[in-house]
Write an enzyme that holds these catalytic residues in place. Structure first.
Site, mmCIF file in Angstrom:
data_model
loop_
_atom_site.group_PDB
_atom_site.id
_atom_site.type_symbol
_atom_site.label_atom_id
_atom_site.label_comp_id
_atom_site.label_asym_id
_atom_site.label_seq_id
_atom_site.Cartn_x
_atom_site.Cartn_y
_atom_site.Cartn_z
ATOM 1 C CB THR A 98 -0.899 0.005 1.257
ATOM 2 O OG1 THR A 98 -1.483 1.296 1.415
ATOM 3 C CG2 THR A 98 -0.102 -0.279 2.527
ATOM 4 C CG ASP A 99 -1.127 4.946 -1.055
ATOM 5 O OD1 ASP A 99 -1.672 4.343 -0.108
ATOM 6 O OD2 ASP A 99 -1.736 5.778 -1.761
ATOM 7 C CD GLU A 100 -3.230 3.467 4.590
ATOM 8 O OE1 GLU A 100 -2.919 3.248 5.772
ATOM 9 O OE2 GLU A 100 -4.390 3.393 4.174
ATOM 10 C CE1 TYR A 119 -3.414 -2.677 5.845
ATOM 11 C CE2 TYR A 119 -3.337 -0.316 5.391
ATOM 12 C CZ TYR A 119 -3.364 -1.627 4.939
ATOM 13 O OH TYR A 119 -3.324 -1.890 3.586
ATOM 14 C CE LYS A 162 -0.038 -4.583 3.086
ATOM 15 N NZ LYS A 162 -0.407 -5.922 2.540
HETATM 16 P P1 NAD Z 1 -9.904 -7.174 2.421
HETATM 17 O O1 NAD Z 1 -9.928 -6.913 3.883
HETATM 18 O O2 NAD Z 1 -11.099 -6.879 1.616
HETATM 19 O O3 NAD Z 1 -9.548 -8.711 2.165
HETATM 20 C C1 NAD Z 1 -8.557 -9.387 2.889
HETATM 21 C C2 NAD Z 1 -8.730 -10.879 2.626
HETATM 22 O O4 NAD Z 1 -7.664 -11.585 3.324
HETATM 23 C C3 NAD Z 1 -10.052 -11.452 3.163
HETATM 24 O O5 NAD Z 1 -10.634 -12.305 2.209
HETATM 25 C C4 NAD Z 1 -9.637 -12.214 4.415
HETATM 26 O O6 NAD Z 1 -10.490 -13.322 4.707
HETATM 27 C C5 NAD Z 1 -8.237 -12.669 4.040
HETATM 28 N N1 NAD Z 1 -7.389 -12.926 5.214
HETATM 29 C C6 NAD Z 1 -7.221 -12.125 6.302
HETATM 30 N N2 NAD Z 1 -6.376 -12.719 7.182
HETATM 31 C C7 NAD Z 1 -6.001 -13.897 6.627
HETATM 32 C C8 NAD Z 1 -5.139 -14.945 7.052
HETATM 33 N N3 NAD Z 1 -4.503 -14.901 8.228
HETATM 34 N N4 NAD Z 1 -4.952 -16.001 6.225
HETATM 35 C C9 NAD Z 1 -5.610 -16.061 5.025
HETATM 36 N N5 NAD Z 1 -6.455 -15.115 4.594
HETATM 37 C C10 NAD Z 1 -6.647 -14.036 5.381
HETATM 38 O O7 NAD Z 1 -8.617 -6.399 1.887
HETATM 39 P P2 NAD Z 1 -8.388 -5.651 0.495
HETATM 40 O O8 NAD Z 1 -8.856 -4.272 0.616
HETATM 41 O O9 NAD Z 1 -8.864 -6.528 -0.598
HETATM 42 O O10 NAD Z 1 -6.782 -5.613 0.483
HETATM 43 C C11 NAD Z 1 -6.053 -6.711 -0.052
HETATM 44 C C12 NAD Z 1 -4.575 -6.375 -0.039
HETATM 45 O O11 NAD Z 1 -4.354 -5.179 -0.796
HETATM 46 C C13 NAD Z 1 -4.011 -6.082 1.357
HETATM 47 O O12 NAD Z 1 -2.704 -6.618 1.409
HETATM 48 C C14 NAD Z 1 -3.969 -4.569 1.429
HETATM 49 O O13 NAD Z 1 -2.953 -4.131 2.304
HETATM 50 C C15 NAD Z 1 -3.658 -4.228 -0.007
HETATM 51 N N6 NAD Z 1 -4.087 -2.894 -0.482
HETATM 52 C C16 NAD Z 1 -5.407 -2.509 -0.345
HETATM 53 C C17 NAD Z 1 -5.817 -1.281 -0.864
HETATM 54 C C18 NAD Z 1 -7.257 -0.823 -0.765
HETATM 55 O O14 NAD Z 1 -7.569 0.290 -1.193
HETATM 56 N N7 NAD Z 1 -8.181 -1.636 -0.268
HETATM 57 C C19 NAD Z 1 -4.881 -0.452 -1.501
HETATM 58 C C20 NAD Z 1 -3.551 -0.865 -1.605
HETATM 59 C C21 NAD Z 1 -3.175 -2.101 -1.092
HETATM 60 O O1 DAU Z 2 -4.127 3.914 0.434
HETATM 61 C C1 DAU Z 2 -4.345 2.553 0.397
HETATM 62 C C2 DAU Z 2 -5.191 2.123 1.583
HETATM 63 O O2 DAU Z 2 -6.513 2.573 1.308
HETATM 64 C C3 DAU Z 2 -5.157 0.623 1.825
HETATM 65 O O3 DAU Z 2 -3.855 0.251 2.209
HETATM 66 C C4 DAU Z 2 -6.145 0.215 2.915
HETATM 67 O O4 DAU Z 2 -6.192 -1.192 3.018
HETATM 68 C C5 DAU Z 2 -7.522 0.741 2.539
HETATM 69 O O5 DAU Z 2 -8.441 0.451 3.574
HETATM 70 C C6 DAU Z 2 -7.462 2.250 2.293
HETATM 71 O O6 DAU Z 2 -7.149 2.952 3.528
HETATM 72 P P1 DAU Z 2 -7.925 4.296 3.970
HETATM 73 O O7 DAU Z 2 -7.810 4.399 5.432
HETATM 74 O O8 DAU Z 2 -7.524 5.434 3.115
HETATM 75 O O9 DAU Z 2 -9.435 3.854 3.504
HETATM 76 P P2 DAU Z 2 -10.871 4.026 4.203
HETATM 77 O O10 DAU Z 2 -11.856 3.544 3.188
HETATM 78 O O11 DAU Z 2 -10.919 3.453 5.565
HETATM 79 O O12 DAU Z 2 -10.993 5.615 4.331
HETATM 80 C C7 DAU Z 2 -10.828 6.474 3.215
HETATM 81 C C8 DAU Z 2 -10.896 7.904 3.736
HETATM 82 O O13 DAU Z 2 -12.231 8.182 4.145
HETATM 83 C C9 DAU Z 2 -10.032 8.156 4.949
HETATM 84 O O14 DAU Z 2 -9.492 9.468 4.855
HETATM 85 C C10 DAU Z 2 -10.997 8.079 6.128
HETATM 86 C C11 DAU Z 2 -12.302 8.574 5.528
HETATM 87 N N1 DAU Z 2 -13.554 8.005 6.061
HETATM 88 C C12 DAU Z 2 -13.671 6.659 6.199
HETATM 89 C C13 DAU Z 2 -14.851 6.101 6.635
HETATM 90 C C14 DAU Z 2 -14.997 4.595 6.804
HETATM 91 C C15 DAU Z 2 -14.626 8.856 6.355
HETATM 92 O O15 DAU Z 2 -14.528 10.092 6.224
HETATM 93 N N2 DAU Z 2 -15.800 8.301 6.774
HETATM 94 C C16 DAU Z 2 -15.968 6.956 6.934
HETATM 95 O O16 DAU Z 2 -17.061 6.511 7.323
#
Ligand code: NAD
Ligand code: DAU
Length: 332
Positions: A121-123, A148, A152
Site C-alpha cells: 500500500t502507499d500508506e 495497519y 504493511k
Molecule cells: P480485504 O480486507 O477486503 O480482504 C482481505 C482478505 O484476506 C479477506 O478475504 C480475508 O479473509 C483474508 N485474510 C485475512 N487474514 C487472513 C489470514 N490470516 N490467512 C488467510 N487469509 C486471510 O482487503 P483488500 O482491501 O482486498 O486488500 C487486499 C490487499 O491489498 C491487502 O494486502 C492490502 O494491504 C492491499 N491494499 C489494499 C488497498 C485498498 O484500497 N483496499 C490499496 C492498496 C493495497
Molecule cells: O491507500 C491505500 C489504503 O486505502 C489501503 O492500504 C487500505 O487497506 C484501505 O483500507 C485504504 O485505507 P484508507 O484508510 O484510506 O481507507 P478508508 O476507506 O478506511 O478511508 C478512506 C478515507 O475516508 C479516509 O481518509 C478516512 C475517511 N472516512 C472513512 C470512513 C470509513 C470517512 O470520512 N468516513 C468513513 O465513514
C-alpha cells in the site's frame, strides 16, 4: 498453464484479481483465504471450477502454506488485515497476519523457489501536505502512521530482506486507494453508499479535507499482472491512476448521484492519527511496463459501483449491522 497461488482471494482486491486473471490469462488459480469477517465465498461466485480452486486456511499455517506453495509457479500475496480503524481498536491480528503471515509465505517461497509478488500500500510512505507538489515514488522513505500501515511496511521490508539475503524472486507493488464492486462496507465509499441505501446519513471523518488517490480495482489487477509478467525481479512498482480527490468531494459526488442533497451527511469523530493526503507517481510502472489505467473517468466508475451495491444487497447485507455497531461505539 501457469499455476497461481492467490492469498486473500476472497477479499475485495484479491477476488478482483482472481476474476481478472481468469478472464485475461490462461492461469489456474488456487485461492488461500481464512474467510475472516472480510472474506466472502460469494465474491468468487460464477468462476469456472476447472480454473479456480478454493482452500480455506490461514497464511500463518506453515504446513498448509508449504504444500500450496510447492504446487505453485507464482504466489501473489493479498491476504491481510486491511482496515486502519480496526487496527486502532485491536492491532494484534495485524501483526499476526500481515507480519507473521508474510514471513510464513516467504519461507515457503524460499524452499520451493516460487516467483513471489507482494501486494502493498502507499500508506507505508506516511502522508503528504495538501499543498505539497510532491507525490510518493519508489524511493520515498518509509514513514507509516497507523498499526495497519506499520505492519504493511514491516512486511515489505521482510520481502526486501528475503530477496537480498536468500535470492527469492520477488517484486512488490504499493497501490493507492481502490474502489469498485465487492468492497467491504467498513470502507469509505461502500459505507456511504449502503448508508444511503439504508436510509441512514453518510458519515465524514473530521473536516473531510483529507485526500485519497482513487484507482479502480480492475486497474490495480491489470497492473499486478503487468508486474508479474514483465516486472524486474527485486523491484518495487507504485500503482496509481492520478485520482486525487478530497473525501468531502467524493462524498458530494456519491450523495448527488444517489439523489440526496450534498449536505446530507454528519461530521463524525476523526480517525486518530488520520493521514492527510496520499498521492502516487506511477511513472516507473507506465514507462517500464507500458501500463495505463483503463478507468479514466472516476464518476463513471463510481456510478457503476453504486449500481453494483444497489443490485447486490444480498452480498453486503450480512456485513452492515455489525460494522455500524462497531463504528457507533467509537462515535463514528
Ligand atoms: P480485504 O480486507 O477486503 O480482504 C482481505 C482478505 O484476506 C479477506 O478475504 C480475508 O479473509 C483474508 N485474510 C485475512 N487474514 C487472513 C489470514 N490470516 N490467512 C488467510 N487469509 C486471510 O482487503 P483488500 O482491501 O482486498 O486488500 C487486499 C490487499 O491489498 C491487502 O494486502 C492490502 O494491504 C492491499 N491494499 C489494499 C488497498 C485498498 O484500497 N483496499 C490499496 C492498496 C493495497
Ligand atoms: O491507500 C491505500 C489504503 O486505502 C489501503 O492500504 C487500505 O487497506 C484501505 O483500507 C485504504 O485505507 P484508507 O484508510 O484510506 O481507507 P478508508 O476507506 O478506511 O478511508 C478512506 C478515507 O475516508 C479516509 O481518509 C478516512 C475517511 N472516512 C472513512 C470512513 C470509513 C470517512 O470520512 N468516513 C468513513 O465513514
Amino acid at each position: 498453464m501457469a499455476r497461481f497461488l492467490v492469498t486473500g482471494g476472497a477479499g475485495f482486491i484479491g477476488s478482483n484479481f482472481v476474476h481478472y486473471t481468469v478472464e485475461h490469462t490462461g492461469a489456474h488459480v488456487t485461492v488461500l483465504d481464512k474467510l475472516t469477517y472480510a472474506g466472502s465465498r460469494a465474491s468468487l461466485a460464477g468462476l469456472p471450477e476447472d480454473r479456480v480452486t478454493f482452500v480455506q486456511g490461514d497464511v500463518c499455517d506453515g504446513e498448509l502454506v508449504d504444500g500450496l506453495v510447492a504446487d505453485a509457479d507464482a504466489v501473489i500475496h493479498y491476504a491481510a488485515e486491511s482496515h486502519n480503524d480496526n487496527s486502532l481498536r485491536d492491532p494484534r491480528p495485524f501483526l499476526d497476519t500481515n507480519v507473521i503471515g508474510t514471513y510464513t509465505l516467504l519461507e515457503a517461497v524460499r524452499r520451493h523457489d516460487a516467483r513471489y509478488h507482494h501486494i502493498s500500500t502507499d500508506e507505508v510512505y506516511g502522508d503528504l501536505e495538501l499543498d505539497d507538489p510532491a507525490r510518493f515514488t519508489e524511493t520515498t522513505p518509509y514513514n507509516p502512521s497507523s498499526p495497519y500501515s506499520s505492519t504493511k511496511g514491516a512486511s515489505d521490508l521482510l520481502v526486501r530482506a528475503w530477496a537480498r539475503s536468500f535470492g527469492i524472486r520477488a517484486t512488490i507493488s504499493n497501490c493507492s486507494n481502490n474502489y469498485g464492486p465487492r468492497q467491504h462496507v467498513e470502507k469509505f465509499i461502500p459505507r456511504q453508499i449502503t448508508n444511503v441505501l439504508d436510509g441512514m446519513r453518510a458519515k465524514l471523518y473530521g473536516t473531510g479535507e483529507n485526500v485519497r488517490d482513487w484507482i479502480h480495482a480492475d486497474d490495480h489487477s491489470s497492473a499486478v499482472l503487468a508486474v508479474l509478467e514483465r516486472g524486474r525481479i527485486g523491484e518495487t512498482y507504485l500503482i496509481g491512476a492520478d485520482g486525487e480527490l478530497s473525501n468531502r468531494e467524493v462524498l458530494r459526488r456519491i450523495l448527488l448521484s444517489m439523489g440526496c442533497d450534498e449536505d446530507d451527511f454528519d461530521h463524525v469523530t476523526d480517525r486518530p492519527g488520520h493521514d492527510l493526503r496520499y498521492a502516487i507517481d506511477s511513472s516507473r510502472l507506465r514507462s517500464e511496463l507500458g501500463w495505463e489505467p483503463a478507468y479514466r473517468d472516476f464518476d463513471a466508475g463510481l456510478e457503476a459501483t453504486i449500481a453494483w451495491y444497489r443490485e447486490n444487497e444480498g452480498w453486503w447485507r450480512p456485513q452492515k449491522a455489525q460494522t455500524e455497531a462497531d463504528y457507533r461505539r467509537q462515535g463514528q
